[in-house]
Design an enzyme around this catalytic site. Sequence first.
Site, short mmCIF file in Angstrom:
data_model
loop_
_atom_site.label_atom_id
_atom_site.label_comp_id
_atom_site.label_asym_id
_atom_site.label_seq_id
_atom_site.Cartn_x
_atom_site.Cartn_y
_atom_site.Cartn_z
CE LYS A 281 -3.18 10.35 13.78
NZ LYS A 281 -2.47 8.42 13.13
N GLY B 218 1.14 -0.96 0.16
CA GLY B 218 -0.02 -0.36 0.68
C GLY B 218 1.25 1.12 -0.14
CB SER B 219 3.37 2.49 -2.28
OG SER B 219 4.09 1.46 -1.75
CB SER C 140 -7.47 12.29 5.87
OG SER C 140 -7.49 11.06 6.93
CD GLU D 79 -8.35 4.24 6.91
OE1 GLU D 79 -8.08 5.99 7.04
OE2 GLU D 79 -7.85 3.84 6.45
CB ALA E 19 -0.27 9.92 1.44
CG MET E 20 0.77 7.57 5.80
SD MET E 20 1.35 8.97 6.11
CE MET E 20 2.30 8.64 8.37
CG ASN F 87 -7.68 9.53 13.17
OD1 ASN F 87 -6.84 8.12 13.14
ND2 ASN F 87 -7.40 10.53 12.43
P1 NAD Z 1 -3.83 7.09 0.60
O1 NAD Z 1 -5.33 6.57 0.12
O2 NAD Z 1 -2.54 8.08 0.40
O3 NAD Z 1 -3.11 5.77 0.18
C1 NAD Z 1 -3.54 4.40 0.21
C2 NAD Z 1 -4.20 3.64 -1.52
O4 NAD Z 1 -4.71 4.92 -2.06
C3 NAD Z 1 -2.94 3.62 -1.85
O5 NAD Z 1 -2.80 2.35 -2.52
C4 NAD Z 1 -2.66 4.79 -2.67
O6 NAD Z 1 -2.20 4.13 -4.28
C5 NAD Z 1 -3.84 4.61 -3.21
N1 NAD Z 1 -4.96 5.66 -3.77
C6 NAD Z 1 -4.20 6.93 -3.63
N2 NAD Z 1 -4.94 8.06 -3.75
C7 NAD Z 1 -5.82 6.98 -4.92
C8 NAD Z 1 -6.19 7.27 -6.28
N3 NAD Z 1 -6.61 9.24 -6.05
N4 NAD Z 1 -6.68 6.46 -7.55
C9 NAD Z 1 -6.24 5.72 -7.12
N5 NAD Z 1 -5.62 4.76 -6.14
C10 NAD Z 1 -5.51 6.01 -4.88
O7 NAD Z 1 -3.59 6.88 2.16
P2 NAD Z 1 -2.53 7.45 3.32
O8 NAD Z 1 -2.69 8.23 3.02
O9 NAD Z 1 -0.99 6.66 2.88
O10 NAD Z 1 -2.99 6.29 4.12
C11 NAD Z 1 -2.82 5.26 4.64
C12 NAD Z 1 -3.30 4.41 6.26
O11 NAD Z 1 -2.20 5.44 6.55
C13 NAD Z 1 -4.54 4.68 6.13
O12 NAD Z 1 -5.20 3.85 7.35
C14 NAD Z 1 -4.59 5.72 6.52
O13 NAD Z 1 -5.78 6.24 7.99
C15 NAD Z 1 -3.30 6.12 7.72
N6 NAD Z 1 -2.70 7.57 8.34
C16 NAD Z 1 -2.38 8.31 7.10
C17 NAD Z 1 -1.77 9.61 7.67
C18 NAD Z 1 -1.51 10.32 6.80
O14 NAD Z 1 -0.73 11.66 6.82
N7 NAD Z 1 -2.13 9.90 5.29
C19 NAD Z 1 -1.09 9.43 8.59
C20 NAD Z 1 -1.51 8.25 9.41
C21 NAD Z 1 -1.64 7.26 9.41
#
Ligand code: NAD
Length: 307
Positions: free
Chosen positions: A184, A7-8, A255, A268, A10-11, A188
């Site tokens: 946390k 799962g790549s 988010s 979520e 943002a985080m 949220n």
């Molecule tokens: P994200 O939405 O950036 O990514 C999650 C998945 O969704 C990835 O596989 C990504 O490629 C996909 N994705 C993202 N945008 C997309 C689009 N436009 N079209 C298709 N696919 C897309 O999620 P995240 O922010 O990395 O969060 C991952 C986990 O970490 C979640 O449980 C989140 O709640 C948690 N988290 C996030 C943050 C933060 O600052 N972003 C901080 C702490 C915890």
Amino acid sequence: MRIYIAGSGAMGCRFGYQLQKSGEDVVLLDNWEDHIAAIQKNGLTIVGDEPDNVPMTIMKPTQAKDVADFIILFTKAMQLPSMLEDIKQIIGAHTKVLCLLNGLGHEDTIRKYIKEENILMGVTVWTAGLKGPGVAILQGKGTINMQSFDKNGAESSREIVDVMNKAGLNVIYDEDVLPSIWRKACVNGTMNSTCALCDCTIGEFFATEDALHTVRCIIHEFCEVGIASGIKLNEKEIVDYVMHVSEIAAPHYPSMHQDLVQNHRLTEIDFINGAVARRGKKLGIDTPYCQMITDLIHAKEHILKIA
Ligand code: NAD
């Protein structure tokens, strides 16, 4: 150490980038075609505090073949079961798996795929965003609290802690991480869903007395359900913490607002307020605020035709 980031978004990009920079062998796994194509063509671009561009290996989860030493799960909560199914072939007898997703109850999903002594559960206050495919926004600093799910895995987790700290990820090995995960989730559960529903920033929401009443009622439900589940939670301390975070994060849209309102993506909610409502039902504890917020977010997902 061979590390996969499952799962790549943002985080996942943040953690993968920092671990690769510190010398680890990192592979990003993802299913978003445009994101994979962008990173394969242009490398991962970092904007924010320290702009950068680095080549990184990225592929679909089912394409990964080599058994992992360490996997960090960073899907959105609803993508977790299918990700675990897609990476079965890289999970070996000694593969450590760390879950840093927001929300509650992920351990129940993960233990179907991973031996308990190899599961690490945690929570992080690092943040990240995506500007678009292949471009991560990295600002600020953070920390991680994590713990082996099973006491037998604690000793062999030390190496993971060291590797992550070498990458500057500021890990604290926590002897009881569940209260931090629930705390946390309270942040949220009070900010994400409410600001998404009211279409406002955290500061705008927390500025009204009606909203503060809602915040306190939500926290009360989280604490009642959590304490009945054996989690050591202190309601007053959590109220203070949530208020503190609301001040620091006042100008931001959380988010879930970005996902639902700005990008029309599924939320979520079932793993935050929804998880408390479900667990409350099992325990005979009423959770009207969490239930209603979950229902309203689902209604909005249907109105937007994304559910
Ligand atoms: P994200 O939405 O950036 O990514 C999650 C998945 O969704 C990835 O596989 C990504 O490629 C996909 N994705 C993202 N945008 C997309 C689009 N436009 N079209 C298709 N696919 C897309 O999620 P995240 O922010 O990395 O969060 C991952 C986990 O970490 C979640 O449980 C989140 O709640 C948690 N988290 C996030 C943050 C933060 O600052 N972003 C901080 C702490 C915890």
